[in-house]
Design a protein around this motif. Structure first.
Motif, PDB file in Angstrom:
ATOM      1  N   MET A  22       0.834  -1.193   0.000  1.00  0.00           N
ATOM      2  CA  MET A  22       0.000   0.000   0.000  1.00  0.00           C
ATOM      3  C   MET A  22       0.874   1.249   0.000  1.00  0.00           C
ATOM      4  SD  MET A  22      -3.403  -0.714   2.251  1.00  0.00           S
ATOM      5  CE  MET A  22      -2.604  -0.787   3.831  1.00  0.00           C
ATOM      6  N   ASP A  23       0.257   2.353  -0.392  1.00  0.00           N
ATOM      7  CA  ASP A  23       0.973   3.622  -0.453  1.00  0.00           C
ATOM      8  C   ASP A  23       0.641   4.472   0.761  1.00  0.00           C
ATOM      9  OD1 ASP A  23       1.807   2.802  -2.939  1.00  0.00           O
ATOM     10  OD2 ASP A  23       0.357   4.018  -4.050  1.00  0.00           O
ATOM     11  N   LEU A  24       1.651   5.144   1.273  1.00  0.00           N
ATOM     12  CA  LEU A  24       1.474   6.120   2.348  1.00  0.00           C
ATOM     13  C   LEU A  24       1.891   7.477   1.797  1.00  0.00           C
ATOM     14  CD1 LEU A  24       0.931   6.492   5.491  1.00  0.00           C
ATOM     15  CD2 LEU A  24       3.423   6.495   5.709  1.00  0.00           C
ATOM     16  N   HIS A  25       0.950   8.422   1.809  1.00  0.00           N
ATOM     17  CA  HIS A  25       1.224   9.755   1.287  1.00  0.00           C
ATOM     18  C   HIS A  25       1.381  10.747   2.436  1.00  0.00           C
ATOM     19  CE1 HIS A  25       0.385   9.111  -3.077  1.00  0.00           C
ATOM     20  NE2 HIS A  25      -0.168   8.023  -2.568  1.00  0.00           N
ATOM     21  N   ILE A 166       6.236   5.021   0.230  1.00  0.00           N
ATOM     22  CA  ILE A 166       5.986   6.316   0.862  1.00  0.00           C
ATOM     23  C   ILE A 166       6.240   7.433  -0.132  1.00  0.00           C
ATOM     24  CG2 ILE A 166       6.593   7.857   2.771  1.00  0.00           C
ATOM     25  CD1 ILE A 166       7.389   5.442   4.414  1.00  0.00           C
ATOM     26  N   TYR A 167       5.267   8.332  -0.229  1.00  0.00           N
ATOM     27  CA  TYR A 167       5.355   9.467  -1.139  1.00  0.00           C
ATOM     28  C   TYR A 167       5.128  10.756  -0.378  1.00  0.00           C
ATOM     29  CZ  TYR A 167       4.769   5.859  -4.693  1.00  0.00           C
ATOM     30  OH  TYR A 167       4.932   4.737  -5.456  1.00  0.00           O
ATOM     31  N   LYS A 168       5.823  11.784  -0.799  1.00  0.00           N
ATOM     32  CA  LYS A 168       5.593  13.114  -0.247  1.00  0.00           C
ATOM     33  C   LYS A 168       4.999  13.965  -1.352  1.00  0.00           C
ATOM     34  CE  LYS A 168       7.894  16.871   2.290  1.00  0.00           C
ATOM     35  NZ  LYS A 168       6.899  16.902   3.359  1.00  0.00           N
ATOM     36  N   GLU A 169       3.857  14.586  -1.070  1.00  0.00           N
ATOM     37  CA  GLU A 169       3.231  15.443  -2.065  1.00  0.00           C
ATOM     38  C   GLU A 169       3.926  16.801  -2.072  1.00  0.00           C
ATOM     39  OE1 GLU A 169      -0.982  15.655  -1.797  1.00  0.00           O
ATOM     40  OE2 GLU A 169      -1.256  13.538  -2.275  1.00  0.00           O
ATOM     41  N   VAL A 170       4.390  17.188  -3.228  1.00  0.00           N
ATOM     42  CA  VAL A 170       5.065  18.467  -3.395  1.00  0.00           C
ATOM     43  C   VAL A 170       4.463  19.154  -4.613  1.00  0.00           C
ATOM     44  CG1 VAL A 170       7.276  19.652  -3.740  1.00  0.00           C
ATOM     45  CG2 VAL A 170       7.197  17.503  -2.445  1.00  0.00           C
TER      46      VAL A 170
END
Length: 355
Positions: A22-25, A166-170
């Motif tokens: 799964m993805d964690l944003h 894991i993704y960071k929204e930028v």
């Protein structure tokens, strides 16, 4: 009937995501958690009306207001926080909080049919509690936000990186986060996980609804929403509720406007004041019961409070929404499960502490 299936529990996935994880944003918001006293609300109605109804007059993108018997909890981004003037009636938790959001790689079905925090209890909430990371939960109609302190982000990433992409929204883009991107100065907490305090719970008699609303129709319910939010504590001449009924029920109303999505949590008594054709709920239209956690105000530094409730619910595959506030925490479980949840929590309180 409003067709809102595409909004139910938002999920999206970058094309390069690993299919089995799964993805964690880490969302692009820096949040403050505040509390407005009941008798001080009159000092804040002007900015709150702007933040709720006049989106073109504010750059705030993350706003949540929850009324409890004690106070109003307001969670909002830095743009929104600028609207709140310092006051003796305003308490501000000192940290910057970052909202995390779990999505299941575009595959809505999973081994668990339960929704809400139950899906993330074992993968997110329990591991963070073991690492002494305090979380502040905000479930909405669309999704579940896990708020963590900005200073804890390194520990959060190192704790969860094996379980999630894991993704960071930028700037609207989802950028993969490598562990090397994060300072290694914060290692995983080596301390033994403390046995958390088992807090008392209160289970009021209200039935609750978790609902949403097309933002374009918000003006249509404005007067009702203003009445419920700002004047519901005024004595009414025709008040007919008995004192015993008042003791059994609890005042709770939550409104969130986050990235253009509206979520409302209210009891059925409040719901009757709104036009039925404008608010929508999930296709099952189920009712929820509340488990309120804490005998005394909980504070922000204790870890494991959310896990205390979410873990046994996950073990039983019971859906739950979870809303933290400045003083207490609140879980919402399906009405048909409230008896088994009550028994489960009573049993938990009687169990001897184990290492």
């Amino acid at each position: 009937m409003n067709d809102i299936s595409q909004l139910e529990r938002k999920a999206f996935s970058p094309p390069h995501a690993h299919p089995d994880i799964m993805d964690l944003h880490i969302l692009d918001h820096r949040l403050r958690v505040t509390s407005i006293s009941k008798n001080g609300l009159v000092n804040f109605t002007h900015p709150l009306i702007k933040l709720i109804f006049l989106r073109n007059r504010t750059r705030c993108k993350f706003f949540s207001l929850t009324e409890t018997p004690e106070n109003y909890t307001v969670v909002l981004d830095e743009e929104g926080f600028k609207e709140l003037q310092p006051s003796e009636h305003l308490k501000v938790e000192g940290s910057i909080w970052l909202p995390l959001n779990v999505v299941s790689n575009g595959n809505a079905s999973s081994s668990s049919q339960a929704v809400g925090v139950t899906k993330i209890a074992k993968s997110v909430i329990a591991p963070l509690a073991q690492q002494h990371v305090s979380v502040f939960m905000l479930s909405t109609y669309q999704t579940d936000f896990i708020l963590v302190r900005e200073k804890d982000l390194s520990i959060v990433i190192s704790t969860l990186e094996e379980e999630f992409n894991i993704y960071k929204e930028v700037g609207g883009e989802s950028v993969p986060v490598q562990c090397t991107d994060v300072s290694n100065g914060l290692q995983k907490n080596g301390k033994e996980a403390l046995q958390p305090t088992v807090h008392p719970v209160l289970i009021p008699q209200n039935q609750f609804c978790v609902m949403s609303l097309d933002p374009d129709t918000l003006p249509s319910i404005a007067t009702t929403l203003i009445d419920v939010l700002f004047y519901s504590n005024c004595p009414k001449d025709d008040a007919q509720s008995s004192p015993s009924q008042d003791l059994d029920c609890i005042k709770f109303f939550s409104f969130s406007l986050i990235d253009g999505y509206i979520s409302l949590v209210m009891d059925t008594e409040a719901q009757r004041q709104f036009p039925a054709d404008l608010l929508f709920t999930s296709s099952s239209g189920e009712l929820w019961r509340m488990v309120r956690i804490g005998g005394q105000p909980l504070g922000f530094d204790e870890c494991g409070i959310v896990a205390q409730i979410s873990q046994p619910l996950a073990d039983s595959d019971i859906s739950a929404y979870y809303i933290s506030t400045f003083s207490f925490d609140h879980a919402l479980v399906p009405e048909e499960d409230i008896v088994s949840v009550t028994d489960m929590l009573q049993h938990q309180r009687k169990e001897p502490a184990t290492s």
